[in-house]
Design a protein around this motif. Structure first.
Motif, PDB file in Angstrom:
ATOM      1  N   ASP A 219      51.447  57.016  20.699  1.00 11.51           N
ATOM      2  CA  ASP A 219      52.457  56.333  19.904  1.00 11.51           C
ATOM      3  C   ASP A 219      51.802  55.502  18.806  1.00 11.51           C
ATOM      4  O   ASP A 219      50.573  55.493  18.646  1.00 11.51           O
ATOM      5  CB  ASP A 219      53.394  55.507  20.793  1.00 11.51           C
ATOM      6  CG  ASP A 219      52.704  54.344  21.507  1.00 11.51           C
ATOM      7  OD1 ASP A 219      51.639  53.888  21.050  1.00 11.51           O
ATOM      8  OD2 ASP A 219      53.255  53.884  22.535  1.00 11.51           O
ATOM      9  N   GLN A 220      52.619  54.795  18.035  1.00  5.69           N
ATOM     10  CA  GLN A 220      52.109  54.049  16.885  1.00  5.69           C
ATOM     11  C   GLN A 220      51.188  52.904  17.294  1.00  5.69           C
ATOM     12  O   GLN A 220      50.392  52.424  16.484  1.00  5.69           O
ATOM     13  CB  GLN A 220      53.283  53.499  16.064  1.00  5.69           C
ATOM     14  CG  GLN A 220      54.196  54.570  15.495  1.00  5.69           C
ATOM     15  CD  GLN A 220      53.517  55.471  14.482  1.00  5.69           C
ATOM     16  OE1 GLN A 220      52.607  55.047  13.773  1.00  5.69           O
ATOM     17  NE2 GLN A 220      53.941  56.721  14.398  1.00  5.69           N
ATOM     18  N   GLU A 221      51.266  52.466  18.545  1.00  4.39           N
ATOM     19  CA  GLU A 221      50.390  51.402  19.053  1.00  4.39           C
ATOM     20  C   GLU A 221      49.128  51.950  19.700  1.00  4.39           C
ATOM     21  O   GLU A 221      48.291  51.199  20.181  1.00  4.39           O
ATOM     22  CB  GLU A 221      51.145  50.521  20.055  1.00  4.39           C
ATOM     23  CG  GLU A 221      52.187  49.596  19.437  1.00  4.39           C
ATOM     24  CD  GLU A 221      53.400  50.353  18.930  1.00  4.39           C
ATOM     25  OE1 GLU A 221      53.912  51.237  19.670  1.00  4.39           O
ATOM     26  OE2 GLU A 221      53.832  50.077  17.796  1.00  4.39           O
ATOM     27  N   GLY A 222      49.012  53.280  19.743  1.00  4.12           N
ATOM     28  CA  GLY A 222      47.817  53.887  20.310  1.00  4.12           C
ATOM     29  C   GLY A 222      47.874  54.138  21.798  1.00  4.12           C
ATOM     30  O   GLY A 222      46.850  54.455  22.423  1.00  4.12           O
ATOM     31  N   THR A 223      49.067  54.027  22.397  1.00  2.00           N
ATOM     32  CA  THR A 223      49.229  54.314  23.821  1.00  2.00           C
ATOM     33  C   THR A 223      49.417  55.817  24.021  1.00  2.00           C
ATOM     34  O   THR A 223      50.197  56.455  23.308  1.00  2.00           O
ATOM     35  CB  THR A 223      50.447  53.568  24.394  1.00  2.00           C
ATOM     36  OG1 THR A 223      50.260  52.161  24.231  1.00  2.00           O
ATOM     37  CG2 THR A 223      50.632  53.876  25.873  1.00  2.00           C
ATOM     38  N   LEU A 224      48.697  56.376  24.991  1.00  2.00           N
ATOM     39  CA  LEU A 224      48.772  57.803  25.291  1.00  2.00           C
ATOM     40  C   LEU A 224      49.876  58.077  26.307  1.00  2.00           C
ATOM     41  O   LEU A 224      49.972  57.403  27.332  1.00  2.00           O
ATOM     42  CB  LEU A 224      47.425  58.286  25.838  1.00  2.00           C
ATOM     43  CG  LEU A 224      47.342  59.745  26.297  1.00  2.00           C
ATOM     44  CD1 LEU A 224      47.644  60.704  25.152  1.00  2.00           C
ATOM     45  CD2 LEU A 224      45.968  60.027  26.902  1.00  2.00           C
ATOM     46  N   TRP A 225      50.695  59.102  26.025  1.00  2.00           N
ATOM     47  CA  TRP A 225      51.800  59.496  26.906  1.00  2.00           C
ATOM     48  C   TRP A 225      51.662  60.964  27.297  1.00  2.00           C
ATOM     49  O   TRP A 225      51.249  61.799  26.490  1.00  2.00           O
ATOM     50  CB  TRP A 225      53.145  59.296  26.209  1.00  2.00           C
ATOM     51  CG  TRP A 225      53.452  57.867  25.900  1.00  2.00           C
ATOM     52  CD1 TRP A 225      53.235  57.208  24.716  1.00  2.00           C
ATOM     53  CD2 TRP A 225      54.024  56.913  26.791  1.00  2.00           C
ATOM     54  NE1 TRP A 225      53.631  55.906  24.817  1.00  2.00           N
ATOM     55  CE2 TRP A 225      54.127  55.690  26.080  1.00  2.00           C
ATOM     56  CE3 TRP A 225      54.464  56.964  28.108  1.00  2.00           C
ATOM     57  CZ2 TRP A 225      54.649  54.537  26.648  1.00  2.00           C
ATOM     58  CZ3 TRP A 225      54.989  55.818  28.686  1.00  2.00           C
ATOM     59  CH2 TRP A 225      55.089  54.620  27.964  1.00  2.00           C
ATOM     60  N   LEU A 226      52.043  61.261  28.523  1.00  2.00           N
ATOM     61  CA  LEU A 226      52.099  62.635  29.029  1.00  2.00           C
ATOM     62  C   LEU A 226      53.536  63.142  28.894  1.00  2.00           C
ATOM     63  O   LEU A 226      54.458  62.570  29.487  1.00  2.00           O
ATOM     64  CB  LEU A 226      51.671  62.679  30.495  1.00  2.00           C
ATOM     65  CG  LEU A 226      51.806  64.033  31.202  1.00  2.00           C
ATOM     66  CD1 LEU A 226      50.865  65.059  30.594  1.00  2.00           C
ATOM     67  CD2 LEU A 226      51.564  63.883  32.703  1.00  2.00           C
ATOM     68  N   LEU A 227      53.727  64.211  28.131  1.00  2.00           N
ATOM     69  CA  LEU A 227      55.069  64.746  27.891  1.00  2.00           C
ATOM     70  C   LEU A 227      55.385  65.953  28.767  1.00  2.00           C
ATOM     71  O   LEU A 227      56.556  66.243  29.020  1.00  2.00           O
ATOM     72  CB  LEU A 227      55.214  65.146  26.418  1.00  2.00           C
ATOM     73  CG  LEU A 227      54.869  64.054  25.399  1.00  2.00           C
ATOM     74  CD1 LEU A 227      55.076  64.576  23.979  1.00  2.00           C
ATOM     75  CD2 LEU A 227      55.691  62.796  25.637  1.00  2.00           C
ATOM     76  N   GLN A 228      54.364  66.655  29.211  1.00  2.00           N
ATOM     77  CA  GLN A 228      54.587  67.839  30.036  1.00  2.00           C
ATOM     78  C   GLN A 228      53.272  68.260  30.664  1.00  2.00           C
ATOM     79  O   GLN A 228      52.204  68.080  30.074  1.00  2.00           O
ATOM     80  CB  GLN A 228      55.133  68.981  29.177  1.00  2.00           C
ATOM     81  CG  GLN A 228      55.478  70.243  29.943  1.00  2.00           C
ATOM     82  CD  GLN A 228      56.248  71.232  29.090  1.00  2.00           C
ATOM     83  OE1 GLN A 228      57.083  70.853  28.290  1.00  2.00           O
ATOM     84  NE2 GLN A 228      55.959  72.501  29.267  1.00  2.00           N
ATOM     85  N   SER A 229      53.340  68.836  31.855  1.00  2.00           N
ATOM     86  CA  SER A 229      52.163  69.418  32.500  1.00  2.00           C
ATOM     87  C   SER A 229      52.604  70.661  33.245  1.00  2.00           C
ATOM     88  O   SER A 229      53.545  70.611  34.049  1.00  2.00           O
ATOM     89  CB  SER A 229      51.518  68.420  33.474  1.00  2.00           C
ATOM     90  OG  SER A 229      50.309  68.922  33.991  1.00  2.00           O
ATOM     91  N   ARG A 230      51.948  71.768  32.945  1.00  2.00           N
ATOM     92  CA  ARG A 230      52.295  73.023  33.600  1.00  2.00           C
ATOM     93  C   ARG A 230      51.023  73.807  33.866  1.00  2.00           C
ATOM     94  O   ARG A 230      49.992  73.591  33.214  1.00  2.00           O
ATOM     95  CB  ARG A 230      53.256  73.835  32.743  1.00  2.00           C
ATOM     96  CG  ARG A 230      52.700  74.228  31.394  1.00  2.00           C
ATOM     97  CD  ARG A 230      53.761  74.880  30.528  1.00  2.00           C
ATOM     98  NE  ARG A 230      53.275  75.135  29.183  1.00  2.00           N
ATOM     99  CZ  ARG A 230      54.017  74.988  28.092  1.00  2.00           C
ATOM    100  NH1 ARG A 230      55.261  74.570  28.179  1.00  2.00           N
ATOM    101  NH2 ARG A 230      53.516  75.248  26.906  1.00  2.00           N
ATOM    102  N   PRO A 231      51.041  74.750  34.799  1.00  2.00           N
ATOM    103  CA  PRO A 231      49.835  75.519  35.112  1.00  2.00           C
ATOM    104  C   PRO A 231      49.407  76.401  33.945  1.00  2.00           C
ATOM    105  O   PRO A 231      50.250  76.903  33.199  1.00  2.00           O
ATOM    106  CB  PRO A 231      50.252  76.380  36.310  1.00  2.00           C
ATOM    107  CG  PRO A 231      51.505  75.766  36.836  1.00  2.00           C
ATOM    108  CD  PRO A 231      52.176  75.119  35.675  1.00  2.00           C
ATOM    109  N   ILE A 232      48.098  76.574  33.791  1.00  2.00           N
ATOM    110  CA  ILE A 232      47.589  77.626  32.917  1.00  2.00           C
ATOM    111  C   ILE A 232      47.723  78.921  33.714  1.00  2.00           C
ATOM    112  O   ILE A 232      47.018  79.128  34.708  1.00  2.00           O
ATOM    113  CB  ILE A 232      46.118  77.373  32.528  1.00  2.00           C
ATOM    114  CG1 ILE A 232      45.974  76.037  31.787  1.00  2.00           C
ATOM    115  CG2 ILE A 232      45.604  78.511  31.656  1.00  2.00           C
ATOM    116  CD1 ILE A 232      44.544  75.680  31.455  1.00  2.00           C
TER     117      ILE A 232
END
Length: 242
Positions: A219-232
């Motif tokens: 985000d604009q403050e530099g915080t990392l977010w996880l939006l999705q996780s799925r298998p390869i």
């Protein structure tokens, strides 16, 4: 069935994408606030308004979370419609649009090519939209070479939708046991941020027990977010000792 509000999800039919996010959030991974509209639910009125207020003021991301989606064999990636930057007064319309995409020509052709059954009406994930300075995807192992100790990251400015859709390629980072192995000349994200994304992808792999394909955003403050996780889907599970 009413809306499903985490962490109280139980055995509710919330689909693969949402269940993975629930599991990741339960393990302390940074997932933006969300709720799910199960198949057959009729969203609207006070319940929907209260659920939206609970996750933030908006805008929102409205995405599918079908039972067959994000599986270990076929991910259905990009087959259902997704909507970003949705204002509160359009969420109900976009939920209907996501559901309707289950019968789109694109998804029908995907099913035909892979010999898959009708996925049915999807659950719909409604999530607080991250105001992204940068975003992208990351593979906790190299999906092409199969190299397990390599993490491959693609990044773009703003939201990652144009990257996920294939509209742009994005800049590429590669990390390994000794840190950064490959970096772009004029990077969008910093080396430290690339290492953060790599660590997040590996945490997801450790949690789910197999290599993961994640979507992420700063985000604009530099915080990392996880939006999705799925298998390869091209790589087999791995064993971990805890």
């Amino acid at each position: 069935m009413n809306l499903v509000i985490p962490p109280s999800i139980g055995d509710a039919p919330i689909g693969g994408k949402a269940r993975a996010l629930a599991q990741a959030a339960g393990d302390g991974l940074p997932v933006p606030p969300w709720f799910v509209v199960p198949p057959g639910a009729e969203p609207g009125g006070r319940e929907l308004a209260e659920a939206l207020a609970r996750i933030g003021t908006g805008p929102y991301a409205v995405r599918s979370s079908a039972a067959a989606e994000d599986g270990v064999a076929h991910s259905f990636a990009g087959q259902f419609d997704s909507f970003l930057e949705v204002p509160a007064d359009r969420v109900t319309d976009r939920i209907a649009d996501v559901r309707a995409s289950a019968h789109s020509p694109r998804l029908t052709e995907y099913r035909r090519e892979h010999g898959l059954p009708d996925p049915g009406e999807p659950a719909v994930l409604v999530q607080q939209m991250v105001d992204a300075a940068s975003a992208g995807v990351a593979f906790s192992a190299d999906p092409v070479s199969g190299r397990r100790e390599a993490c491959v990251i693609s990044a773009v400015e703003g939201t990652g939708e144009k990257l996920v859709s294939g509209e742009v390629d994005g800049e590429v980072w590669r990390t390994g046991p000794e840190g950064i192995e490959e970096a772009p000349e004029k990077p969008i994200v910093s080396r430290g941020q690339a290492e953060e994304v790599s660590a997040l992808a590996r945490r997801c792999e450790a949690h789910f027990g197999r290599p993961q394909d994640i979507e992420w955003a700063f985000d604009q403050e530099g915080t990392l977010w996880l939006l999705q996780s799925r298998p390869i889907t091209t790589l087999e599970p791995v064993s971990y000792t805890h």
